[in-house]
Design an enzyme around this catalytic site. Structure first.
Site, PDB file in Angstrom:
ATOM      1  N   SER A  60       2.354  15.021 -12.783  1.00 15.19           N
ATOM      2  CA  SER A  60       1.903  14.050 -13.775  1.00 15.19           C
ATOM      3  C   SER A  60       0.614  13.361 -13.339  1.00 15.19           C
ATOM      4  O   SER A  60      -0.093  12.800 -14.171  1.00 15.19           O
ATOM      5  CB  SER A  60       2.986  13.001 -14.016  1.00 15.19           C
ATOM      6  OG  SER A  60       3.275  12.310 -12.815  1.00 15.19           O
TER       7      SER A  60
ATOM      8  N   THR B 163      10.010  13.708 -11.381  1.00 14.44           N
ATOM      9  CA  THR B 163      10.423  13.301 -12.717  1.00 14.44           C
ATOM     10  C   THR B 163      10.448  14.499 -13.657  1.00 14.44           C
ATOM     11  O   THR B 163      11.397  14.681 -14.433  1.00 14.44           O
ATOM     12  CB  THR B 163       9.477  12.210 -13.266  1.00 14.44           C
ATOM     13  OG1 THR B 163       9.463  11.101 -12.362  1.00 14.44           O
ATOM     14  CG2 THR B 163       9.948  11.730 -14.624  1.00 14.44           C
TER      15      THR B 163
ATOM     16  N   TYR C 228       4.842   9.418 -15.378  1.00 13.86           N
ATOM     17  CA  TYR C 228       5.938   9.912 -16.202  1.00 13.86           C
ATOM     18  C   TYR C 228       7.245   9.145 -15.983  1.00 13.86           C
ATOM     19  O   TYR C 228       8.182   9.277 -16.754  1.00 13.86           O
ATOM     20  CB  TYR C 228       6.226  11.390 -15.871  1.00 13.86           C
ATOM     21  CG  TYR C 228       5.316  12.407 -16.515  1.00 13.86           C
ATOM     22  CD1 TYR C 228       4.096  12.060 -17.099  1.00 13.86           C
ATOM     23  CD2 TYR C 228       5.678  13.746 -16.522  1.00 13.86           C
ATOM     24  CE1 TYR C 228       3.270  13.012 -17.662  1.00 13.86           C
ATOM     25  CE2 TYR C 228       4.870  14.715 -17.094  1.00 13.86           C
ATOM     26  CZ  TYR C 228       3.659  14.345 -17.657  1.00 13.86           C
ATOM     27  OH  TYR C 228       2.847  15.297 -18.222  1.00 13.86           O
ATOM     28  N   GLY C 229       7.323   8.378 -14.905  1.00 12.85           N
ATOM     29  CA  GLY C 229       8.598   7.829 -14.440  1.00 12.85           C
ATOM     30  C   GLY C 229       9.396   7.036 -15.448  1.00 12.85           C
ATOM     31  O   GLY C 229      10.623   7.051 -15.422  1.00 12.85           O
TER      32      GLY C 229
ATOM     33  N   GLU D 232      -1.707   5.084  -7.210  1.00  8.29           N
ATOM     34  CA  GLU D 232      -2.690   5.642  -8.143  1.00  8.29           C
ATOM     35  C   GLU D 232      -3.882   4.709  -8.342  1.00  8.29           C
ATOM     36  O   GLU D 232      -4.945   5.146  -8.785  1.00  8.29           O
ATOM     37  CB  GLU D 232      -2.017   5.975  -9.473  1.00  8.29           C
ATOM     38  CG  GLU D 232      -0.923   7.033  -9.347  1.00  8.29           C
ATOM     39  CD  GLU D 232      -1.109   8.208 -10.287  1.00  8.29           C
ATOM     40  OE1 GLU D 232      -1.703   8.027 -11.345  1.00  8.29           O
ATOM     41  OE2 GLU D 232      -0.643   9.311  -9.932  1.00  8.29           O
TER      42      GLU D 232
ATOM     43  N   CYS E  80       6.567  17.605  -9.193  1.00  6.04           N
ATOM     44  CA  CYS E  80       6.787  16.274  -9.738  1.00  6.04           C
ATOM     45  C   CYS E  80       8.290  16.105  -9.889  1.00  6.04           C
ATOM     46  O   CYS E  80       8.937  16.900 -10.584  1.00  6.04           O
ATOM     47  CB  CYS E  80       6.095  16.140 -11.093  1.00  6.04           C
ATOM     48  SG  CYS E  80       6.443  14.613 -11.996  1.00  6.04           S
TER      49      CYS E  80
ATOM     50  N   THR F 176       6.535  12.631  -5.052  1.00  7.41           N
ATOM     51  CA  THR F 176       5.501  13.243  -4.217  1.00  7.41           C
ATOM     52  C   THR F 176       4.321  12.313  -3.945  1.00  7.41           C
ATOM     53  O   THR F 176       3.459  12.638  -3.134  1.00  7.41           O
ATOM     54  CB  THR F 176       4.998  14.549  -4.857  1.00  7.41           C
ATOM     55  OG1 THR F 176       4.630  14.307  -6.229  1.00  7.41           O
ATOM     56  CG2 THR F 176       6.090  15.610  -4.817  1.00  7.41           C
ATOM     57  N   HIS F 177       4.293  11.158  -4.601  1.00  3.43           N
ATOM     58  CA  HIS F 177       3.284  10.152  -4.256  1.00  3.43           C
ATOM     59  C   HIS F 177       3.619   9.441  -2.943  1.00  3.43           C
ATOM     60  O   HIS F 177       2.723   9.010  -2.203  1.00  3.43           O
ATOM     61  CB  HIS F 177       3.191   9.077  -5.342  1.00  3.43           C
ATOM     62  CG  HIS F 177       2.511   9.487  -6.592  1.00  3.43           C
ATOM     63  ND1 HIS F 177       3.067  10.370  -7.489  1.00  3.43           N
ATOM     64  CD2 HIS F 177       1.319   9.123  -7.119  1.00  3.43           C
ATOM     65  CE1 HIS F 177       2.246  10.526  -8.512  1.00  3.43           C
ATOM     66  NE2 HIS F 177       1.177   9.780  -8.311  1.00  3.43           N
TER      67      HIS F 177
END
Length: 274
Positions: free
Chosen positions: A12, A76, A43-44, A159, A74, A194-195
């Protein structure tokens, strides 16, 4: 640059770059196309239907670029969209294509990393609400107790490039405290987004050395390598000229700046509409 028969890697936003980096390090000869849906990220907090629709659009875009295999890097998307895509869309429209996620490969091994058999899972609201990790981990390790905690502020901090600043410390401590209050036996924490690897230094500073912190990149990379060894018919359709391309639905300058942090090198992305 025309990257043919590439492995598509979708996220995302930027987080999937941690998975992409690990895969490319372990499998450097393959061609890759990375797509970040930054225009619609994160997207969460989206509904199942919305995440499914967004993910399918991005997967179909990667198919159109000639990717026979797509990795949903991702959590989510893997939690909310992967099963529908695999069961509903691929058989009808793309029978020769494959889509894989990050949840099952992680669930297959995470239980082996805990001595106390008590695991904490940190993820987005969407991943936590889906209970995908509870279900998948218990399939492989029914004796393991899984405790979940959503971390809604972590992705926005990352982000927006705020994850290394002091302001992030509060939210790192807040969600870790909420997780660890659920059980004093937790000895392994899975970063189910993954962030989150970009927050590992702050996470480890809060919890100390006696709790193992697990990121997914290497796990997914090893699982993919094993998958291709077991499925030579899929591997045969993948290009191996060590070519890479990066695409985003958002602003390319912003994407390139953030990608350089995740990848520790400079890239030039191309803006697309899916």
């Amino acid at each position: 640059m025309n990257v043919e028969n590439a492995i598509g890697v979708f996220d995302s936003g930027f987080g999937g770059l941690t998975v992409f980096k690990a895969i490319a390090q372990q499998m450097p000869n393959y061609n890759y196309i990375y797509l970040g849906d930054n225009a619609r990220s994160p997207y969460g907090d989206h509904s199942f239907d919305t995440v499914y629709q967004y993910t399918l659009e991005c997967v179909e875009w990667l198919f159109a670029q000639g990717c026979p295999l797509v990795i949903l890097a991702c959590n989510t998307a893997s939690a909310k969209a992967l099963r529908n895509i695999q069961q509903l869309d691929l058989p009808k429209k793309y029978p020769s294509n494959k889509v894989l996620g990050v949840i099952r490969p992680t669930a297959e091994v995470i239980g082996e990393m805990s001595q106390s058999k008590s695991i904490g899972v940190l993820g987005t609201r969407g991943t936590v609400r889906s209970e995908s990790y509870l279900i998948e981990i218990h399939k492989f390790f029914p004796e393991v107790k899984v405790y979940q905690q959503s971390c809604p502020m972590w992705v926005p901090l990352i982000e927006n490039g705020e994850h290394e600043n002091e302001g992030a410390d509060y939210f790192v401590r807040k969600y870790l405290d909420e997780l660890l209050r659920q059980s004093s036996q937790i000895d392994t924490i899975l970063l189910a987004c993954t962030h989150y690897p970009l927050l590992v230094p702050k996470i480890k500073a809060q919890i100390g050395a006696n709790i193992n912190v697990v990121a997914q990149g290497d796990i997914v990379a090893k699982s993919l390598l094993n998958y291709l060894e077991r499925h030579p018919e899929v591997n045969a359709h993948l290009g191996q000229q060590s070519m890479q391309s990066f695409y985003t639905t958002g602003d390319t300058q912003t994407f390139d700046e953030h990608a350089s942090v995740f990848l520790e090198r400079s890239i030039k992305s191309i803006k697309v509409k899916v």
